[in-house]
Scaffold this active site. Structure first.
Site, PDB file in Angstrom:
ATOM      1  N   TYR A 272       0.805  -1.223   0.000  1.00  0.00           N
ATOM      2  CA  TYR A 272       0.000   0.000   0.000  1.00  0.00           C
ATOM      3  C   TYR A 272       0.840   1.277   0.000  1.00  0.00           C
ATOM      4  CZ  TYR A 272      -3.783  -3.161   1.245  1.00  0.00           C
ATOM      5  OH  TYR A 272      -4.692  -4.182   1.255  1.00  0.00           O
TER       6      TYR A 272
ATOM      7  N   HIS B 191      -4.344   6.189  -1.225  1.00  0.00           N
ATOM      8  CA  HIS B 191      -4.916   6.172   0.122  1.00  0.00           C
ATOM      9  C   HIS B 191      -3.846   6.426   1.183  1.00  0.00           C
ATOM     10  CE1 HIS B 191      -8.875   5.708   1.597  1.00  0.00           C
ATOM     11  NE2 HIS B 191      -8.870   4.442   1.965  1.00  0.00           N
TER      12      HIS B 191
ATOM     13  N   TYR C  86      -5.425  -1.102   9.587  1.00  0.00           N
ATOM     14  CA  TYR C  86      -5.903  -0.709   8.262  1.00  0.00           C
ATOM     15  C   TYR C  86      -6.781   0.520   8.393  1.00  0.00           C
ATOM     16  CZ  TYR C  86      -3.721  -4.757   6.296  1.00  0.00           C
ATOM     17  OH  TYR C  86      -2.773  -5.654   5.896  1.00  0.00           O
TER      18      TYR C  86
ATOM     19  N   ASN D  51      -9.760   1.472   7.657  1.00  0.00           N
ATOM     20  CA  ASN D  51     -11.119   1.448   8.195  1.00  0.00           C
ATOM     21  C   ASN D  51     -11.167   1.196   9.698  1.00  0.00           C
ATOM     22  OD1 ASN D  51     -10.251  -1.183   7.804  1.00  0.00           O
ATOM     23  ND2 ASN D  51     -12.295  -1.964   7.370  1.00  0.00           N
TER      24      ASN D  51
ATOM     25  N   ASP E  45      -6.282  11.519   2.293  1.00  0.00           N
ATOM     26  CA  ASP E  45      -6.585  11.676   0.879  1.00  0.00           C
ATOM     27  C   ASP E  45      -8.051  12.094   0.723  1.00  0.00           C
ATOM     28  OD1 ASP E  45      -8.009   8.683  -0.019  1.00  0.00           O
ATOM     29  OD2 ASP E  45      -6.907   8.806   1.865  1.00  0.00           O
TER      30      ASP E  45
ATOM     31  N   ASN F 281     -13.524   5.765   4.701  1.00  0.00           N
ATOM     32  CA  ASN F 281     -13.628   4.833   5.837  1.00  0.00           C
ATOM     33  C   ASN F 281     -12.713   5.198   6.995  1.00  0.00           C
ATOM     34  OD1 ASN F 281     -15.630   3.290   4.661  1.00  0.00           O
ATOM     35  ND2 ASN F 281     -14.166   1.978   3.617  1.00  0.00           N
TER      36      ASN F 281
END
Length: 193
Positions: free
Chosen positions: A21, A26, A72, A74, A99, A120
């Site tokens: 990631y 994100h 993560y 969320n 973001d 999220n």
């Protein structure tokens, strides 16, 4: 971020942990947190009580807690709320760097409160802090092209054209965080917008 703010500010960059990631849209919040860490000459260490990577530093004479949740996106609210509680930082002194699909690529905007726009990470932070009344440094990533699902779009790396501009945008967002801490929201908005 008011003149009366003497306690620490909590600056949180949002993103997803893991190499896969690292360069995605994100994770621009993590990129800004890393840029700020470089500026203060700090290294992130694990804050076990919150589940976040943390640097305690001073910016313009103010104590600043710089954090990246180790969860993560969320689930990022839990570490943010745990840090705020542990260091007695009220939600009004929490700055979330994230973001933003609703801003054109490269735009940096500041605001307090408001909706989460389907983000999220913000939804998780608002829920965990039990308020939306925290500060946000919003970094525009633009809308996905065509019919691409926004959830897929944010987890994709920046395009090769965008990638050339990302380092400059990250520095501009880091500047905006510092300005926000130094002069407060209204004055900073006048200079950033």
């Amino acid at each position: 971020m008011t003149d009366s703010a003497t306690g620490p500010a909590l600056v949180v960059g949002l993103g997803n942990p893991g190499a896969e990631y690292e360069r995605t849209r994100h994770n621009v919040g993590f990129m800004v947190a890393d840029a700020l860490a470089e500026r203060v000459g700090g290294r992130f260490t694990v804050h076990k009580k919150s589940g976040a990577d943390l640097i305690q530093a001073r910016l313009d004479g103010r104590q600043v807690l710089l954090a990246k949740p180790r969860t993560y996106m969320n689930l990022s609210g839990r570490p943010v709320a745990a840090l705020a509680k542990f260091f007695s930082v009220p939600p009004t002194e929490v700055v979330v760097v994230h973001d933003e699909l609703d801003l054109p690529f490269g735009a940096v905007r500041l605001k307090r409160g408001g909706g989460e726009g389907g983000h999220n990470g913000l939804r998780s932070v608002s829920s965990a802090l039990t308020t939306k009344d925290y500060l946000r440094v919003r970094i525009g990533i633009g809308r996905p092209p065509g019919r691409q699902d926004p959830a897929d779009f944010v987890l994709k790396p920046f395009s090769s054209v965008e990638r050339k501009e990302v380092p400059v945008i990250v520095e501009q967002a880091a500047d905006a965080v510092e300005l926000l801490l130094r002069v407060g929201l209204e004055a900073a908005q006048n200079q950033v917008h």
